[in-house]
Write an enzyme that holds these catalytic residues in place. Structure first.
Site, PDB file in Angstrom:
ATOM      1  N   PRO A   2      13.754  24.549  88.255  1.00 52.22           N
ATOM      2  CA  PRO A   2      13.246  25.402  87.175  1.00 52.22           C
ATOM      3  C   PRO A   2      13.863  26.794  87.191  1.00 52.22           C
ATOM      4  O   PRO A   2      13.776  27.520  88.174  1.00 52.22           O
ATOM      5  CB  PRO A   2      11.740  25.466  87.438  1.00 52.22           C
ATOM      6  CG  PRO A   2      11.554  25.024  88.842  1.00 52.22           C
ATOM      7  CD  PRO A   2      12.714  24.175  89.203  1.00 52.22           C
ATOM      8  N   GLU A   3      14.535  27.118  86.122  1.00 53.03           N
ATOM      9  CA  GLU A   3      15.001  28.478  85.891  1.00 53.03           C
ATOM     10  C   GLU A   3      14.267  28.978  84.648  1.00 53.03           C
ATOM     11  O   GLU A   3      13.262  28.394  84.249  1.00 53.03           O
ATOM     12  CB  GLU A   3      16.532  28.508  85.756  1.00 53.03           C
ATOM     13  CG  GLU A   3      17.214  27.977  87.029  1.00 53.03           C
ATOM     14  CD  GLU A   3      18.728  27.989  86.983  1.00 53.03           C
ATOM     15  OE1 GLU A   3      19.292  28.808  86.250  1.00 53.03           O
ATOM     16  OE2 GLU A   3      19.353  27.167  87.673  1.00 53.03           O
ATOM     17  N   LYS A  61      11.304  34.097  86.612  1.00 54.41           N
ATOM     18  CA  LYS A  61      10.810  32.777  87.008  1.00 54.41           C
ATOM     19  C   LYS A  61       9.380  32.822  87.538  1.00 54.41           C
ATOM     20  O   LYS A  61       8.839  31.782  87.928  1.00 54.41           O
ATOM     21  CB  LYS A  61      11.734  32.171  88.068  1.00 54.41           C
ATOM     22  CG  LYS A  61      13.190  32.058  87.619  1.00 54.41           C
ATOM     23  CD  LYS A  61      14.084  31.641  88.768  1.00 54.41           C
ATOM     24  CE  LYS A  61      15.527  32.024  88.496  1.00 54.41           C
ATOM     25  NZ  LYS A  61      16.387  31.824  89.681  1.00 54.41           N
ATOM     26  N   HIS A  98       3.232  14.438  95.713  1.00 56.40           N
ATOM     27  CA  HIS A  98       3.568  15.787  96.175  1.00 56.40           C
ATOM     28  C   HIS A  98       2.574  16.819  95.663  1.00 56.40           C
ATOM     29  O   HIS A  98       2.909  18.004  95.555  1.00 56.40           O
ATOM     30  CB  HIS A  98       4.992  16.157  95.762  1.00 56.40           C
ATOM     31  CG  HIS A  98       6.016  15.168  96.210  1.00 56.40           C
ATOM     32  ND1 HIS A  98       6.121  14.749  97.520  1.00 56.40           N
ATOM     33  CD2 HIS A  98       6.968  14.478  95.537  1.00 56.40           C
ATOM     34  CE1 HIS A  98       7.095  13.860  97.630  1.00 56.40           C
ATOM     35  NE2 HIS A  98       7.623  13.673  96.437  1.00 56.40           N
ATOM     36  N   ARG A 121       9.561  20.049  97.383  1.00 57.25           N
ATOM     37  CA  ARG A 121      10.291  20.762  98.441  1.00 57.25           C
ATOM     38  C   ARG A 121       9.583  22.022  98.923  1.00 57.25           C
ATOM     39  O   ARG A 121      10.113  22.727  99.774  1.00 57.25           O
ATOM     40  CB  ARG A 121      11.701  21.083  97.965  1.00 57.25           C
ATOM     41  CG  ARG A 121      12.496  19.810  97.752  1.00 57.25           C
ATOM     42  CD  ARG A 121      13.896  20.069  97.294  1.00 57.25           C
ATOM     43  NE  ARG A 121      14.501  18.811  96.862  1.00 57.25           N
ATOM     44  CZ  ARG A 121      15.672  18.701  96.259  1.00 57.25           C
ATOM     45  NH1 ARG A 121      16.377  19.772  96.003  1.00 57.25           N
ATOM     46  NH2 ARG A 121      16.139  17.542  95.901  1.00 57.25           N
ATOM     47  N   ARG A 182      27.097  47.668  90.147  1.00 62.60           N
ATOM     48  CA  ARG A 182      27.071  46.850  91.345  1.00 62.60           C
ATOM     49  C   ARG A 182      28.435  46.797  92.002  1.00 62.60           C
ATOM     50  O   ARG A 182      29.469  46.844  91.336  1.00 62.60           O
ATOM     51  CB  ARG A 182      26.609  45.429  90.998  1.00 62.60           C
ATOM     52  CG  ARG A 182      25.117  45.350  90.751  1.00 62.60           C
ATOM     53  CD  ARG A 182      24.473  45.598  92.058  1.00 62.60           C
ATOM     54  NE  ARG A 182      23.069  45.895  91.959  1.00 62.60           N
ATOM     55  CZ  ARG A 182      22.182  45.334  92.770  1.00 62.60           C
ATOM     56  NH1 ARG A 182      22.568  44.440  93.644  1.00 62.60           N
ATOM     57  NH2 ARG A 182      20.927  45.672  92.695  1.00 62.60           N
ATOM     58  N   ARG A 292      25.873  27.685  99.059  1.00 62.98           N
ATOM     59  CA  ARG A 292      25.528  26.751  98.001  1.00 62.98           C
ATOM     60  C   ARG A 292      26.812  26.295  97.327  1.00 62.98           C
ATOM     61  O   ARG A 292      27.825  26.121  97.971  1.00 62.98           O
ATOM     62  CB  ARG A 292      24.594  27.413  96.981  1.00 62.98           C
ATOM     63  CG  ARG A 292      23.362  27.945  97.593  1.00 62.98           C
ATOM     64  CD  ARG A 292      22.473  28.625  96.598  1.00 62.98           C
ATOM     65  NE  ARG A 292      21.139  28.679  97.163  1.00 62.98           N
ATOM     66  CZ  ARG A 292      20.811  29.349  98.236  1.00 62.98           C
ATOM     67  NH1 ARG A 292      21.714  30.082  98.829  1.00 62.98           N
ATOM     68  NH2 ARG A 292      19.606  29.306  98.729  1.00 62.98           N
TER      69      ARG A 292
END
Length: 309
Positions: A2-3, A61, A98, A121, A182, A292
DNA sequence: ATGCCTACCTGGGAGC
DNA sequence: TGCTCCCAGGTAGGCA
């Protein structure tokens, strides 16, 4: 996982199905799923019981249901596999393998309902959290649009679907500048929820593919127009996903992976290693990135000479 | 202050 | 068939 589009779909579903209900019971089946709650799972249950759910809100989120007449909210984050499922009627007999927390509800009509937090998870979590006024969530310090946010989410920046960050607003210009200030790569900046929220690994890769930009491009070396283009691409990708996924909650159920149905059809880069780039045919490449993955087209998204990690 | 890395956690599925 | 191992990644917190 989920984003922003998926979380917004869940928020919208909650807004239509559980507002006005009263919490009658709280069954925490796995303590770990109640985290960042000062008093622990028992206190979590005690604070919720008897409260009326009165508003469904979201920032990035994080999503929360305000508890009517208090300054508190039931705060949730779905992590990478979390779901919030509304159960009614015979659905109350369904116990997902779950299931981590079941919140028993009573509707204004007197019907028994439940809000199930299902999370394979267990990166997701629930808490009861105080709503605090934030001085200004806008990057660049523009405007004066204050917001009450759960304290645990007060550091989360606004997201690209937030009206305060609409194109052409001071907020959007401030965000562009914040990204350029940044000293890092563009994908890291997109994933930094304190810069702009709601973007995870999937939409970051999809946005960068759409903008034809390599993930390691140093933000400080990008022009304002380039940053604006990437942000627009991210916004477009997420809006399209939201449009496709927005109906799934009508059945009181979101797909098993918490996704919105978007992933099956529309991914151009994420998870497409070895598949031809839809734009140029070059096989999509997978790189290790932040422990990742980063998926990109080697032709459309050329690696900069001096990449930022 | 800022940027970056690691731990957290589970079970589906691949590989043997 | 059954076992082992890998892999997914959002976030907080700690480090430099």
């Amino acid at each position: 996982m989920p984003e922003l589009p998926e979380v917004e779909t869940v928020r919208d579903g909650l807004a239509r199905h559980v507002l006005g209900t009263v919490v009658e019971s709280v069954d925490v089946r796995r303590d770990y799923s109640v985290r960042r709650h000062a008093g622990g799972p028992m206190d979590f249950a005690a604070q919720l019981t008897g409260q009326t759910l009165s508003e469904a809100a979201r920032r990035g989120k994080y999503l929360w249901l305000t508890l009517d007449g208090t300054d508190d909210a039931l705060l949730g984050h779905l992590g990478m596999s979390g779901q919030l499922l509304v159960r009614t009627g015979a659905g109350l007999d369904v116990i997902s393998p779950h299931l981590r927390v079941r919140i028993g509800l009573r509707s204004p009509d007197g019907d028994a309902m439940a809000l199930d937090f299902v999370d394979q998870r267990t990166f997701g979590h629930l808490s009861v959290c105080e709503l605090v006024p934030t001085p200004d969530g806008l990057p660049g310090g523009a405007g004066s649009q204050r917001a009450a946010l759960p304290g645990a989410a007060a550091h989360i920046a606004r997201d690209l679907l937030d009206p305060a960050l609409a194109q052409g607003t001071p907020g959007r210009a401030g965000l562009v500048d914040a990204v350029r200030r940044r000293r890092t790569g563009i994908k890291r900046a997109l994933l930094d929820q304190s810069v702009v929220s709601g973007i995870g690994n999937i939409y970051a890769d999809e946005a960068l593919w759409r903008a034809a930009m390599h993930y390691a491009r140093p933000t400080a070396a990008l022009t304002r127009a380039q940053v604006a283009q990437v942000l627009l691409a991210a916004e477009q990708v997420m809006r399209e996903a939201l449009a496709q996924g927005g109906t799934s909650f009508d059945a009181l159920y979101v797909n098993v992976n918490g996704a919105s149905g978007y992933f099956d059809r529309s991914l151009n880069a994420y998870g497409q290693e070895g598949q031809p780039c839809p734009r140029c045919g070059t096989p999509i490449r997978r790189d290790e990135f932040m422990n990742r993955s980063a998926f990109s087209c080697p032709t459309c998204q050329r690696r900069p000479r001096t990449p930022s990690r």
